[in-house]
Design a protein around this motif. Sequence first.
Motif, short mmCIF file in Angstrom:
data_model
loop_
_atom_site.label_atom_id
_atom_site.label_comp_id
_atom_site.label_asym_id
_atom_site.label_seq_id
_atom_site.Cartn_x
_atom_site.Cartn_y
_atom_site.Cartn_z
N MET A 51 -4.10 6.99 -5.23
CA MET A 51 -3.65 7.65 -4.01
C MET A 51 -4.83 8.08 -3.15
SD MET A 51 -1.66 11.32 -3.69
CE MET A 51 -3.15 12.16 -4.26
N ARG A 52 -5.84 8.69 -3.76
CA ARG A 52 -7.01 9.16 -3.01
C ARG A 52 -7.80 7.99 -2.44
NH1 ARG A 52 -10.28 13.48 -6.42
NH2 ARG A 52 -11.28 13.72 -4.39
N LEU A 53 -7.88 6.90 -3.19
CA LEU A 53 -8.58 5.72 -2.69
C LEU A 53 -7.88 5.16 -1.46
CD1 LEU A 53 -10.62 3.40 -2.83
CD2 LEU A 53 -9.12 2.30 -4.50
N LEU A 54 -6.57 4.95 -1.55
CA LEU A 54 -5.83 4.35 -0.44
C LEU A 54 -5.85 5.25 0.79
CD1 LEU A 54 -2.81 3.08 -2.54
CD2 LEU A 54 -4.54 1.65 -1.44
N ALA A 55 -5.66 6.56 0.59
CA ALA A 55 -5.70 7.48 1.73
C ALA A 55 -7.11 7.63 2.27
CB ALA A 55 -5.13 8.83 1.31
N GLY A 56 -8.10 7.63 1.36
CA GLY A 56 -9.48 7.78 1.80
C GLY A 56 -9.97 6.61 2.62
N LEU A 57 -9.56 5.41 2.24
CA LEU A 57 -9.99 4.22 2.99
C LEU A 57 -9.43 4.21 4.40
CD1 LEU A 57 -9.65 1.44 0.26
CD2 LEU A 57 -11.77 2.35 1.23
N THR A 58 -8.40 4.99 4.64
CA THR A 58 -7.83 5.06 5.99
C THR A 58 -8.25 6.34 6.72
OG1 THR A 58 -5.81 5.96 4.99
CG2 THR A 58 -5.85 3.62 5.46
N SER A 105 -1.95 7.76 9.30
CA SER A 105 -0.76 7.60 8.45
C SER A 105 -0.26 6.16 8.46
CB SER A 105 0.35 8.54 8.92
OG SER A 105 -0.04 9.89 8.82
N ALA A 106 -0.27 5.53 9.64
CA ALA A 106 0.17 4.14 9.73
C ALA A 106 -0.74 3.22 8.92
CB ALA A 106 0.21 3.70 11.19
N ALA A 107 -2.05 3.46 9.01
CA ALA A 107 -2.98 2.66 8.23
C ALA A 107 -2.78 2.88 6.74
CB ALA A 107 -4.42 3.01 8.62
N ALA A 108 -2.51 4.13 6.34
CA ALA A 108 -2.26 4.43 4.92
C ALA A 108 -1.00 3.73 4.43
CB ALA A 108 -2.15 5.94 4.72
N VAL A 109 0.03 3.70 5.27
CA VAL A 109 1.28 3.02 4.90
C VAL A 109 1.03 1.53 4.66
CG1 VAL A 109 3.52 2.26 5.79
CG2 VAL A 109 2.85 4.66 5.98
N LEU A 110 0.33 0.90 5.59
CA LEU A 110 0.09 -0.55 5.46
C LEU A 110 -0.73 -0.86 4.21
CD1 LEU A 110 -0.70 -1.47 9.18
CD2 LEU A 110 1.38 -1.98 7.88
N GLY A 116 6.02 1.30 -13.64
CA GLY A 116 7.06 2.31 -13.50
C GLY A 116 6.85 3.26 -12.34
N ILE A 117 5.94 2.96 -11.46
CA ILE A 117 5.66 3.83 -10.32
C ILE A 117 6.83 3.80 -9.34
CG2 ILE A 117 4.50 2.03 -8.97
CD1 ILE A 117 2.51 4.09 -8.03
N ASP A 118 7.15 4.94 -8.75
CA ASP A 118 8.20 5.01 -7.73
C ASP A 118 7.57 4.69 -6.37
OD1 ASP A 118 9.89 6.11 -5.60
OD2 ASP A 118 11.10 6.92 -7.23
N PRO A 119 7.89 3.55 -5.77
CA PRO A 119 7.20 3.14 -4.53
C PRO A 119 7.36 4.15 -3.39
CG PRO A 119 8.41 1.30 -5.47
CD PRO A 119 8.83 2.52 -6.23
N ALA A 120 8.56 4.69 -3.21
CA ALA A 120 8.79 5.60 -2.08
C ALA A 120 7.97 6.88 -2.22
CB ALA A 120 10.28 5.93 -1.98
N TRP A 121 7.98 7.47 -3.43
CA TRP A 121 7.23 8.70 -3.64
C TRP A 121 5.72 8.47 -3.53
CZ3 TRP A 121 9.00 13.36 -3.26
CH2 TRP A 121 10.34 13.62 -3.55
N PHE A 122 5.25 7.34 -4.06
CA PHE A 122 3.81 7.06 -4.00
C PHE A 122 3.37 6.81 -2.56
CE2 PHE A 122 -0.02 4.48 -4.35
CZ PHE A 122 -0.76 5.24 -5.23
N LEU A 123 4.20 6.10 -1.79
CA LEU A 123 3.88 5.86 -0.39
C LEU A 123 3.82 7.17 0.38
CD1 LEU A 123 3.49 3.68 1.81
CD2 LEU A 123 5.95 3.72 2.15
N ALA A 124 4.78 8.05 0.14
CA ALA A 124 4.77 9.36 0.80
C ALA A 124 3.55 10.17 0.40
CB ALA A 124 6.05 10.13 0.46
#
Length: 434
Positions: A63-70, A101-106, A124-132
């Motif tokens: 999560m931190r990697l994906l959000a940090g890269l954006t 946020s848009a970049a993080a979503v993509l 087993g990850i929940d895609p919706a919760w992880f995306l949020a």
Amino acid sequence: MILPRRRTAALPGDLGRPLLRNAYSLMAGTGITAVLGLAYWVLMARLYSPEDAGRGAALIAAMRLLAGLTSFGFVGSLVRFIPESGRATGRFIWAIYLAGSAAAVLLTIGFLLTLPMWGPSYSGIDPAWFLAAAVVWCVFTLQDVVLAGLRRAYWVPVGSVAFGLAKIALLVALASAAPRDGVFLSWVIPTAVALVPVNLLIFTRLVPRHVRETAGVPPPPARRVGRFLAGDYLGTMFNLAIVYLLPVIVATRIPSETYAYYNSVVVLCGMLDMLSLNMATSLTVEGAFDRTTLAANLRRALTRIMAILLPVVAVLALFAPFVLSVYGTAYTDNASALLRLMALATLPRALVELYLGALRAQSRARRIWLVQALMSVLVIGSTLALLPVAGITGAGVALLVSQAAVALVVFPGLRGTLRPPARSGLPGEGAQAA
């Protein structure tokens, strides 16, 4: 466009107060986060099984990697343009929030579509919760930068204390109630909750105050903001390659036990680098408020950051085995030389980061990404060359030599920026488009 100074005469001590107040507040937030973070990880190891702890830590890291890269790509633009956005400050902040946020979503969707490639920790990850969660962390990262850009970074340590304590409390509470997801939830829930009061503070109190204080200042043209954002974002990606990509590359080339030694030193010296980044952020903010103070503030920033780093680096260099003994004798035997080298590398890195902070204040986006590209190529390239020859000590040599080389390259520009601007008596002197 340079904002008018509200006082026509300022004493040298007064000149640096906003710079140092912002910088020290950011540093305090970094220190609090580090201390409470250490307590969090220790408790996690004691309260959760290795499987649950490992899964939660892996989810947090992704999560931190994906959000940090954006989000990190927008940091420079926030601190550069908030000071001069005037009546458009609120709209500008919202635009950055939405873009990040848009970049993080993509990026997160791309991650979720390739989950089978990332190993069993992400099954087993929940895609919706992880995306949020990725979007929430992106905005959470940006809001501290907004506070700095508004010259109100003294709220950052307050938020760091509240967030750190809430994480720990929830970690303990969920250990028995939800052991499988407790680690990840204890991180994400306080993050989401924190967005509400902090952004209410930003948009209902701090932004209106900032608009009043900068009344009459026209917002920067969108083209200038976009041009700066493109160059600064590119430079940030080069910098993140050192922070995120290099450790992964090293991990693929050495045994896991050796990587544990390497990672412990990277984490420790990374905190020292954060001090320089905090000072550079504050320098950009003050330079954007008033370009004529940039040289004086740069001199002050250099003096203060070296006053902090030099004694710390000296202690680490002289007593590296003692510092590493808290991890165990194996760390002392295998990572002492690496700690000395990486600690010394933080000194030229500080010079480079402050120069980059000054370049952002001047909107010199092209030079920003060129400097960061050079640093990324040198650090990663030399590490790949020396790692097979000298192991993790070779990685330390590569980092020190590369950072020193980049510091030498930027030194003429740094020295030129340290010179006070020529006085022509014209209002707004020193304003410069990218």
